[in-house]
Structure formats: C-alpha cells, structure tokens
Design an enzyme around this catalytic site. Structure first.
Site, PDB file in Angstrom:
ATOM      1  N   CYS A   2       0.867  -1.165   0.000  1.00  0.00           N
ATOM      2  CA  CYS A   2       0.000   0.000   0.000  1.00  0.00           C
ATOM      3  C   CYS A   2       0.913   1.227   0.000  1.00  0.00           C
ATOM      4  O   CYS A   2       2.110   1.114   0.271  1.00  0.00           O
ATOM      5  CB  CYS A   2      -0.826   0.023   1.271  1.00  0.00           C
ATOM      6  SG  CYS A   2      -1.646  -1.543   1.562  1.00  0.00           S
ATOM      7  N   LYS A 601       5.734  -1.052  -8.543  1.00  0.00           N
ATOM      8  CA  LYS A 601       7.088  -0.638  -8.905  1.00  0.00           C
ATOM      9  C   LYS A 601       8.080  -1.042  -7.813  1.00  0.00           C
ATOM     10  O   LYS A 601       9.152  -1.529  -8.083  1.00  0.00           O
ATOM     11  CB  LYS A 601       7.121   0.881  -9.104  1.00  0.00           C
ATOM     12  CG  LYS A 601       8.495   1.445  -9.455  1.00  0.00           C
ATOM     13  CD  LYS A 601       8.893   0.994 -10.835  1.00  0.00           C
ATOM     14  CE  LYS A 601      10.283   1.427 -11.223  1.00  0.00           C
ATOM     15  NZ  LYS A 601      10.767   0.640 -12.367  1.00  0.00           N
TER      16      LYS A 601
HETATM   17  O1  M6R Z   1      13.683  -1.718  -6.875  1.00  0.00           O
HETATM   18  P1  M6R Z   1      14.354  -3.032  -7.136  1.00  0.00           P
HETATM   19  O2  M6R Z   1      15.358  -2.970  -8.209  1.00  0.00           O
HETATM   20  O3  M6R Z   1      14.909  -3.661  -5.881  1.00  0.00           O
HETATM   21  O4  M6R Z   1      13.177  -3.991  -7.630  1.00  0.00           O
HETATM   22  C1  M6R Z   1      13.369  -5.360  -7.840  1.00  0.00           C
HETATM   23  C2  M6R Z   1      12.255  -5.957  -8.675  1.00  0.00           C
HETATM   24  O5  M6R Z   1      11.039  -5.882  -7.993  1.00  0.00           O
HETATM   25  C3  M6R Z   1      12.115  -5.224 -10.021  1.00  0.00           C
HETATM   26  O6  M6R Z   1      13.319  -5.246 -10.735  1.00  0.00           O
HETATM   27  C4  M6R Z   1      11.014  -5.869 -10.882  1.00  0.00           C
HETATM   28  O7  M6R Z   1      11.386  -7.165 -11.250  1.00  0.00           O
HETATM   29  C5  M6R Z   1      10.757  -4.977 -12.100  1.00  0.00           C
HETATM   30  N1  M6R Z   1       9.362  -4.718 -12.202  1.00  0.00           N
HETATM   31  C6  M6R Z   1      11.219  -5.565 -13.378  1.00  0.00           C
HETATM   32  O8  M6R Z   1      10.845  -4.825 -14.506  1.00  0.00           O
END
Ligand code: M6R
Length: 606
Positions: A2, A601
């Site tokens: 959230c 995200k």
């Molecule tokens: O913010 P982060 O790089 O730690 O996030 C890791 C993953 O959640 C992120 O890379 C996710 O796989 C993306 N949506 C890929 O496009």
C-alpha cells in the site's frame, strides 16, 4: 504494498491529496481513499474500489476548512478488495484513524487479545488491529501511545495516524517500510515515495527505521522510538522533471527506454577520465583497499538479472569468483559471512523488502556491504557501508528498463576497477574503456532500429509462448527480456542456454513456439549457427539478434540488428533492443503497459 500520502497545512484543497495519490499510481493497487479533518473536528471520508479516478469522481469539494488529510492506495494482502478493507482503519470509539503500509506479522495474536476485551473488528485486515491497539493503550497523548504500541507490533510498517480529539497533528512512524517527510511553503507532507513530493516540496527527510514524525501547524519534530529527539539534514530533490517530454511518447516505458543512452552516460561519464583512462570514483578507490576474494550479489527481478550479468564481468575481468542470489532465497539460506567477501546489493528503488532484509542480516554479521541504488537516500543506500548511485533519474513505471542499464554501467566500472587491482591486462582494460567511450553512440543506433523492431514484434505478438536462447554474457539478458515480456505482454516465455534445449525443453517446441536466439559476432557465433540449423530442421521460427552486416543474415526468419561492439559490452545493446521488442509487442496487444496487472514498482512487502 500500500502507499501513503498525507498533508497538514494551510491550503484547503483536496486536489493536493488526489494528485498525490495519482502520483503513486505507477504501482498496481486495487482501492483508494482519503480522510480529512478540520481544526474543529469535522471529518470527511471517501473510499473507492479500483482507480484514484473513481475516488476523484466520488469526492465532494467541500468548504469545511479541513486542515489535515491522509490518503492511501491499497494493494490487498489481508482481505479482499472491498471498501470495508480499504483504509483508513479506525478505533471502536472512532477517534483514531490509521493508514498502514506493509504487514503486521503478529496481528492474529493481537486481534485475539483485543477480541477478548470485546473489541469488534469490521475488516479482514491486519491494519485494523493498529487502530484498536491505540485505543486500548491510550495514555496521555497520541505520540506517547504510538511509542508504546510500537513495542507490541511485529513489524514491518509505515503508519500515519490522526487523533480526532487533537486534529492539529499528524503522526507518522516507520519500521522497514519507506516513509518520507516533505517540507513545503504551504505545510508539511508525508509520503511513501519522495518522488511524489518532488514538484510540491522544497526539501524532504527520509525517516529511518524506528523513528516517528509529528507534523503540526507550524513545525515538525522527529523522535526515535526510545524518545530521543532527532536532528535531520534537509535533502534536496535532484533538478529533474519526470513529466518532461512524456507527451512525445505513447507510454512512460517508451520514454524511459529512449533515455537509455543518456542514462548510460550519466552513470559513467563523471566516473571515468577518458583521457587518462582512469576510473576516478572515490568510492571505488576506497573499495579496492579491501582484500576481496569472493563476491556475493543479492537482488530481485531485473536487479538480479543485472547481478547475474555482472557475475560474468567479475569472474572474467576482475578474476573474483562470484555468486548471485535472488533475495528471497538468500534470506533463508545458510550464510557464510566472512571479511574477504564483498556483498553487493542491487536495487533500483532501494526499498525492496526482500533485498533490504538480507542487507540487514549481512550488516548484523559485519559483512562488507555495497549498494547499487537509483533512488537517492533510499534505505539500501543508507544501510550499506559503501554505495554508488546509478543516476538513472526517476524510473516511474513498473517495467525496469533504463535503471537496468544504469546498474550494468556501475557494475562494469566496479569490475574494471577490481580487475586492475587484481592484475587485469592493462591493454585489455584500456581497450574496454575506449569502447565505453563509444557505447552511448551504439545505444543510440540500437534505438534507431525501433521501426524494424516494431514490425517484427507485431508479427510475433500472436505467439503466447517463446524460447529465448543464448549462452555466456547474454544468457542473463535473455532472462531479463523474458521477465519484461511476462510483465507487460502476459505471455509465457522460457529462457535456456542455447545448447541446453536438447536436455529436455526441446519437447515443448512446435510451430507455435518460436525462438529468439541472440548471436552477435563473438567467439560462440559459429556454434550458435549449429543451433540455428537444429531448430530450422524442425521448422521452427527463429528471430536473431545480430551484429550489423552479418554474413548469414538470410538464414533467419527475422533479424534485429545491433552495432558492432566489444563482446563484454554487448549486454547493454541487446537489452535495449529487446526492451523495445517487448514494449511494441505489448502495445500491439493493447496491454496497460505502464501499469501491468498485479505488479508494483517497488515491492515493499516480503
Ligand atoms: O527496486 P528493485 O530494483 O529492488 O526492484 C526489484 C524488482 O522488484 C524489479 O526489478 C522488478 O522485477 C521490475 N518490475 C522488473 O521490470
């Protein structure tokens, strides 16, 4: 996952809150609400399932001189998507209103105890427990009470709470989940994401774990849970307007892909002196003072794929054995923390809960931790011993593209710096630096392929299954592309090292299952031609990613070209063209590209 947005101040407008929530819309969520209170204790609450625009339609513009506002977008964890489970949750006496991000892990025990005391629960959420606990433990004032209940809550959380009897203050608390305070001319803000404050606040302060903030009419105060007042430095937003140029592109994702050449330059330009060929980063000069015999990389999703790519660089260029772990697995595996290992944590957001948890474990055992992070002042940047920012500017939308390139650029620099220390051949080093100087241009040329890529991707959009095949450096890039395709087209894909097919997955293949083979001019080029022949013997469709002027161009069903570049640098180019391929395919399929279903995200829950 959230997200919280709140405001206390003199400008009486709901639009601020609705706009704040809209700025959090780049994450998947399933309901939204706002709660407002005036100095004379009038309250107003509106909830809506699904989009913030539904909420905006429901909200009545009112003249009640409201003073404090809190709002929230909910990503359901405990309980279904309905208005009952929508925040804010309130106490039985309807005095305390709470918004919560993340999960209270001991909520069942807490709820059972409260039920024994005759508290009734109206929702299925863990968050409602917090409002009831405040009522049950109330002593003196809200600040004292929140400090008290933090001892009962098994984390993690970010909270914002309003006491109806004292509507001139808004209190926030943080353990594990991000929460920042925004300082503006017209009052104070609280948000899960500093980027939402960028255009409305002058400065911001990220709260640390176990800290509380009290926002009041003319001032704010920050305390630690053990009651020590904290003095904080005001941080400034980078001078970057994320909405700039959006109108030129159909989606933010496309805009972010087209920023790749500049992002690459931004990550390396001021860290390399191309005249002297020196890597000038002070952080890296500090890093090479350590005696590093092994590297462990911990990350999730796209950041994990960046780590996997870098493991080839660390072994090939720096001569250091490297293991890469998905954060979720690393957390619970047996760890061998020692002082000769470098622990690298990669995260665009710097807030991914799974990665952050692993970092805390390694820190607690005195491991040498290094962060590669995009979001300035995020938790991972603050908690690692050393860190480098990727400087990819704000990446707004779910599918990570340009941030991946920023991560690769920084990881390559680290591997070169460690390589020189470990006796890497200087001629080879110098040659890579010279090619790096030209890589921005090659990235631009790859983007110029977009018309061809669009045509091919539309042709392949009807296939719901695909194979991505490659070996060595480009194997993780195939993995990254497969992830991108899943996220935004909802199609299925499998990634295999090209020769691995014959060990089993070959049986999956039929005419509806095309393959993408990545085969630029490298030492594996001829071997991959044999794989092509094997595939074509079975009448499958094959797309190739090739270096320009490939002599065998006519052998393939379709070809995507990248510029001729050094083998170790091809991951940058292949990732860029494949991002475009996934994007155009999703666009052809009319997917909601910037907000793919079920995804956020920044994944701030475990
Ligand atoms: O913010 P982060 O790089 O730690 O996030 C890791 C993953 O959640 C992120 O890379 C996710 O796989 C993306 N949506 C890929 O496009």
């Amino acid at each position: 996952m959230c997200w919280i947005f709140g405001y206390i101040g003199w400008e009486n407008t709901q639009n601020k809150l609705i706009n704040g929530l809209k700025n959090l819309e780049y994450r998947w969520y399933d309901s939204a609400w706002i709660f407002e209170i005036s100095k004379d204790k009038n309250t107003y609450l509106a909830k809506a399932v699904w989009k913030v625009s539904n909420l905006a339609n429901k909200v009545q513009e009112n003249q009640n001189n409201y003073f404090a506002w809190i709002g929230h977008t909910r990503w359901a964890t405990h309980g279904g998507v309905n208005e009952n489970n929508c925040h804010p949750h309130f106490s039985s006496n309807e005095r305390f209103f709470v918004v919560h991000n993340w999960i209270i892990e001991n909520y069942i025990d807490l709820k059972n105890n409260l039920e024994k005391k005759w508290y009734n629960f109206y929702s299925e959420t863990d968050s409602e427990v917090i409002a009831k606990l405040i009522e049950d433990n109330f002593e003196k004032d809200l600040l004292t009470t929140i400090k008290k209940i933090t001892e009962l809550l098994q984390w993690a959380y970010a909270l914002a709470v309003i006491d109806k009897e004292n509507p001139k203050t808004l209190i926030g608390a943080k353990v594990g989940s991000p929460l920042v305070v925004g300082i503006a001319k017209d009052g104070f803000y609280i948000s899960s994401d500093p980027n939402t404050l960028r255009t409305i606040c002058e400065n911001f302060i990220p709260l640390q774990d176990n800290e509380l903030v009290v926002l009041a009419e003319n001032n704010y105060e920050i305390y630690s849970f053990d009651d020590k007042k904290q003095e904080k430095k005001l941080l400034e937003f980078e001078n970057y307007d994320t909405n700039k140029w959006k109108w030129e592109y159909k989606h933010y994702m496309l805009k972010e892909i087209f920023e790749i050449p500049s992002v690459f330059e931004n990550a390396i330009a001021w860290r390399i002196n191309f005249q002297t060929k020196e890597i000038t980063s002070n952080t890296l000069s500090e890093l090479v003072k350590y005696d590093i015999k092994k590297i462990e990389i911990i990350a999730s999703g796209t950041s994990y794929n960046a780590g996997l790519t870098a493991s080839y660089w660390f072994e090939d260029l720096s001569n250091i054995p490297t293991s890469v772990y998905v954060s979720t697995e690393y957390k619970y595996k047996k760890k061998f923390i020692d002082d000769k290992t470098l622990y690298i944590f990669i995260s665009q957001s710097g807030e991914t809960a799974d990665t952050l948890e692993c970092l805390k474990i390694v820190n607690a055992r005195w491991g040498l931790t290094f962060g590669i992070v995009n979001v300035v002042a995020s938790s991972i940047a603050q908690l690692t011993k050393m860190w480098l920012y990727t400087h990819s500017w704000q990446e707004v939308w779910v599918a990570s593209t340009k941030a991946f390139i920023g991560q690769l650029a920084v990881l390559l620099l680290i591997s070169l710096k460690l390589g020189l220390k470990n006796g890497m051949d200087y001629g080879r080093y110098e040659n890579i630096i010279n090619h790096l100087a030209k890589l921005k241009q090659s990235l631009q040329e790859s983007l110029n392929e977009s018309v061809n890529i669009k045509i091919i991707s539309e042709k392949y959009a009807k296939y719901e299954n695909m194979f991505f095949l490659w070996r060595n450096y480009l194997f993780p890039i195939a993995g990254e592309w497969s992830l991108k395709l899943k996220e935004i087209t909802y199609h299925h894909s499998e990634v295999y090292s090209a020769w691995e097919l014959k060990h089993g997955p070959l049986s999956l293949i039929d005419k509806k299952f095309p393959s993408i083979l990545i085969n630029p001019q490298t030492f594996l080029y001829e071997k991959n031609i044999s794989t092509l022949k094997e595939i074509q013997a079975r009448n499958w469709k094959v797309i190739w990613v090739l270096t320009k002027w490939d002599k065998n161009e006519n052998l393939y069903d379709d070809s995507i070209f990248i510029s001729n570049q050094k083998w170790v640098l091809t991951p940058f180019l292949v990732a860029t063209v494949l991002d475009l391929f996934a994007y155009y395919m999703a666009d052809f399929l009319w997917r909601e590209i910037d907000k793919p279903r079920n995804l956020a995200k920044s994944v701030t829950v475990e």
